[in-house]
Design a protein around this motif. Structure first.
Motif, PDB file in Angstrom:
ATOM      1  N   ALA A 154       0.841  -1.192   0.000  1.00 26.80           N
ATOM      2  CA  ALA A 154       0.000   0.000   0.000  1.00 26.80           C
ATOM      3  C   ALA A 154       0.880   1.246   0.000  1.00 26.80           C
ATOM      4  O   ALA A 154       1.951   1.266   0.610  1.00 26.80           O
ATOM      5  N   SER A 155       0.421   2.257  -0.729  1.00 26.02           N
ATOM      6  CA  SER A 155       1.144   3.521  -0.764  1.00 26.02           C
ATOM      7  C   SER A 155       0.115   4.653  -0.814  1.00 26.02           C
ATOM      8  O   SER A 155      -0.950   4.509  -1.427  1.00 26.02           O
ATOM      9  N   GLU A 156       0.457   5.755  -0.175  1.00 25.73           N
ATOM     10  CA  GLU A 156      -0.459   6.905  -0.220  1.00 25.73           C
ATOM     11  C   GLU A 156      -0.116   7.792  -1.419  1.00 25.73           C
ATOM     12  O   GLU A 156      -0.880   8.658  -1.807  1.00 25.73           O
ATOM     13  N   GLU A 157       1.070   7.518  -2.015  1.00 25.21           N
ATOM     14  CA  GLU A 157       1.497   8.298  -3.186  1.00 25.21           C
ATOM     15  C   GLU A 157       0.860   7.715  -4.432  1.00 25.21           C
ATOM     16  O   GLU A 157       0.928   6.492  -4.634  1.00 25.21           O
ATOM     17  N   PRO A 158       0.284   8.543  -5.310  1.00 24.90           N
ATOM     18  CA  PRO A 158      -0.326   8.005  -6.530  1.00 24.90           C
ATOM     19  C   PRO A 158       0.686   7.199  -7.343  1.00 24.90           C
ATOM     20  O   PRO A 158       1.855   7.573  -7.448  1.00 24.90           O
ATOM     21  N   GLY A 159       0.226   6.077  -7.896  1.00 19.86           N
ATOM     22  CA  GLY A 159       1.092   5.194  -8.691  1.00 19.86           C
ATOM     23  C   GLY A 159       0.574   3.784  -8.574  1.00 19.86           C
ATOM     24  O   GLY A 159      -0.506   3.547  -8.056  1.00 19.86           O
ATOM     25  N   GLY A 160       1.353   2.857  -9.061  1.00 25.18           N
ATOM     26  CA  GLY A 160       0.961   1.454  -8.970  1.00 25.18           C
ATOM     27  C   GLY A 160      -0.188   1.108  -9.913  1.00 25.18           C
ATOM     28  O   GLY A 160      -0.329   1.706 -10.984  1.00 25.18           O
ATOM     29  N   ILE A 161      -1.017   0.163  -9.488  1.00 22.76           N
ATOM     30  CA  ILE A 161      -2.065  -0.374 -10.366  1.00 22.76           C
ATOM     31  C   ILE A 161      -3.155   0.676 -10.591  1.00 22.76           C
ATOM     32  O   ILE A 161      -3.733   1.206  -9.647  1.00 22.76           O
ATOM     33  N   ARG A 162      -3.435   0.945 -11.877  1.00 28.33           N
ATOM     34  CA  ARG A 162      -4.393   1.999 -12.226  1.00 28.33           C
ATOM     35  C   ARG A 162      -5.694   1.466 -12.808  1.00 28.33           C
ATOM     36  O   ARG A 162      -6.674   2.182 -12.875  1.00 28.33           O
ATOM     37  N   SER A 163      -5.683   0.231 -13.311  1.00 30.76           N
ATOM     38  CA  SER A 163      -6.930  -0.305 -13.873  1.00 30.76           C
ATOM     39  C   SER A 163      -6.881  -1.825 -13.896  1.00 30.76           C
ATOM     40  O   SER A 163      -5.796  -2.412 -13.934  1.00 30.76           O
ATOM     41  N   CYS A 164      -8.058  -2.442 -13.832  1.00 32.68           N
ATOM     42  CA  CYS A 164      -8.154  -3.912 -13.907  1.00 32.68           C
ATOM     43  C   CYS A 164      -9.360  -4.268 -14.770  1.00 32.68           C
ATOM     44  O   CYS A 164     -10.463  -3.781 -14.524  1.00 32.68           O
TER      45      CYS A 164
END
Ligand code: ACO
Length: 334
Positions: A170-180
């Protein structure tokens, strides 16, 4: 507060035994030229007798945890994508959990054939986005060599064994998985399947009916169409155009399927990652193995938009767009 799920570490495990197309020429009516020109495969890895989906998945998981700097006891959930586990139950995920010495957290398997890893990653993402969990291990591990009729040249040349894993944090910074994007069309179940041992156990033992069966041309057409369509949908959900994808990491089944789908998406070959030549189709393990090799090869930089897409038995499909980083590792210290 919005929670983002980013990949904090990755690992892979490939069995040591290499079986090249030329090794198969001696015992099957086939040739390196036929296999390579139809599929792009030159060789595959085959598990040793003592290796299993859980032992290989465990090795890949250890690599991913070491890279992420996460102790197994910090895991909140373990999800394993496989359809070739050594036991019908308990789940391969429970065996990996025990092997890691993780806490008694939730552990379950996902069976979506070659789409399994992206399904599992989507599930892990949801647990993080909902705020329920912070650290999730997602593994893809397969021993397809044990599902194949090694006298059937139409299927046995296509597959190989291996495992890959990622740690999602988990991160509070935007990024990582954007759509599924997830999909399934059970009307195509007979196009690609392995009969279950519960279907007719005695018949399976007598006639070898537990082997993988496939309608190659039907699966080929489905895969080309669906890889492109699912990726388009995942890009749209992520708010980008398909041509804005920086790296395309599709399921590694066949080089011709990959290049036809990439062309339909308007992606140049430099934006496409393939390793099918060396490993064949490792089903749910193919995408995490490819992702880890792409990272190691320096093909992923912070901010890159990466599309993952799996298609296979079900017929099923799963696609996602993720933003690499921030601060994702690019090498495995192991
Ligand atoms: N060596 C030599 N000849 C072979 C072999 C082989 N290994 N396998 C099949 N042939 C023969 C067939 O018997 C057939 O002979 P015939 O014309 O005398 O009957 C001929 O080659 C052509 O067979 P096709 O099945 O029409 O060959 P095609 O060009 O469609 O290629 C292939 C077959 C490679 C399986 C292709 O259909 C394919 O890639 N399909 C997708 C399957 C796939 O990737 N499955 C993986 C799981 S699903 C997924 O991951 C997406």
């Amino acid at each position: 507060m919005e929670r983002f799920a980013r990949i904090a570490g990755w690992g892979r495990y490939l069995p040591a035994q290499v079986v090249a197309n030329r090794d198969l020429e001696g015992r099957l009516d086939t040739s390196d030229e036929w296999i390579f020109s139809r599929t792009g495969i030159r060789e595959r890895r085959i598990a040793a007798p003592e290796e299993t989906a859980s032992s290989m998945g465990l090795a890949a998981a250890r690599g991913a945890l070491a890279m992420a700097g996460v102790h197994p006891q910090e895991l909140d959930l373990i999800i394993v994508a496989t359809c070739s586990a050594e036991r019908v139950f308990p789940a391969c995920a429970s065996l990996i959990q025990h092997g890691l010495g993780a806490r008694t957290v939730g552990a379950f398997d996902v069976n979506a054939a070659c789409s399994g890893f992206v399904y599992a990653l989507s599930a892990g993402h949801q647990f993080i986005a909902s705020g329920l969990h912070r650290t999730v291990l997602v593994v893809g591990s397969e021993v397809f060599s044990r599902l194949l009729d090694w006298d059937d040249r139409a299927t046995c040349v296509l597959f190989g064994d291996g495992a890959g894993a990622v740690v999602l944090q988990a991160s509070e910074e935007p990024g990582g998985i954007r759509s599924c994007v997830l999909g399934s069309d059970g009307s195509g179940a007979d196009a690609l399947y392995v009969p279950g041992i519960c279907a007719s156990p005695l018949e399976a033992q007598r006639n070898g009916h537990h082997f993988l069966a496939m309608n190659g041309p039907q699966v080929f057409k489905f895969a080309v169409r669906t890889v492109a369509e699912a990726t388009r949908q995942a890009a749209w959900q992520a708010g980008i155009l398909p041509e804005e994808i920086d790296l395309f990491i599709p399921h590694q089944a066949n080089a011709r399927i990959i290049s036809a789908a990439a062309e339909a998406l308007g992606l140049s070959q430099e934006k496409v990652f393939t390793n099918v030549e060396r490993y064949g189709n490792t089903s749910a393990a193919s995408i995490p193995i490819a992702l880890s090799e792409a990272a190691e090869a320096g093909r992923l930089r912070d901010g890159d938009r990466v599309a993952l897409v799996g298609v296979g038995g079900g017929l099923s499909w799963a696609a996602m767009v993720l933003e690499w980083g921030p601060g994702a590792p690019s090498y495995n210290p192991e």
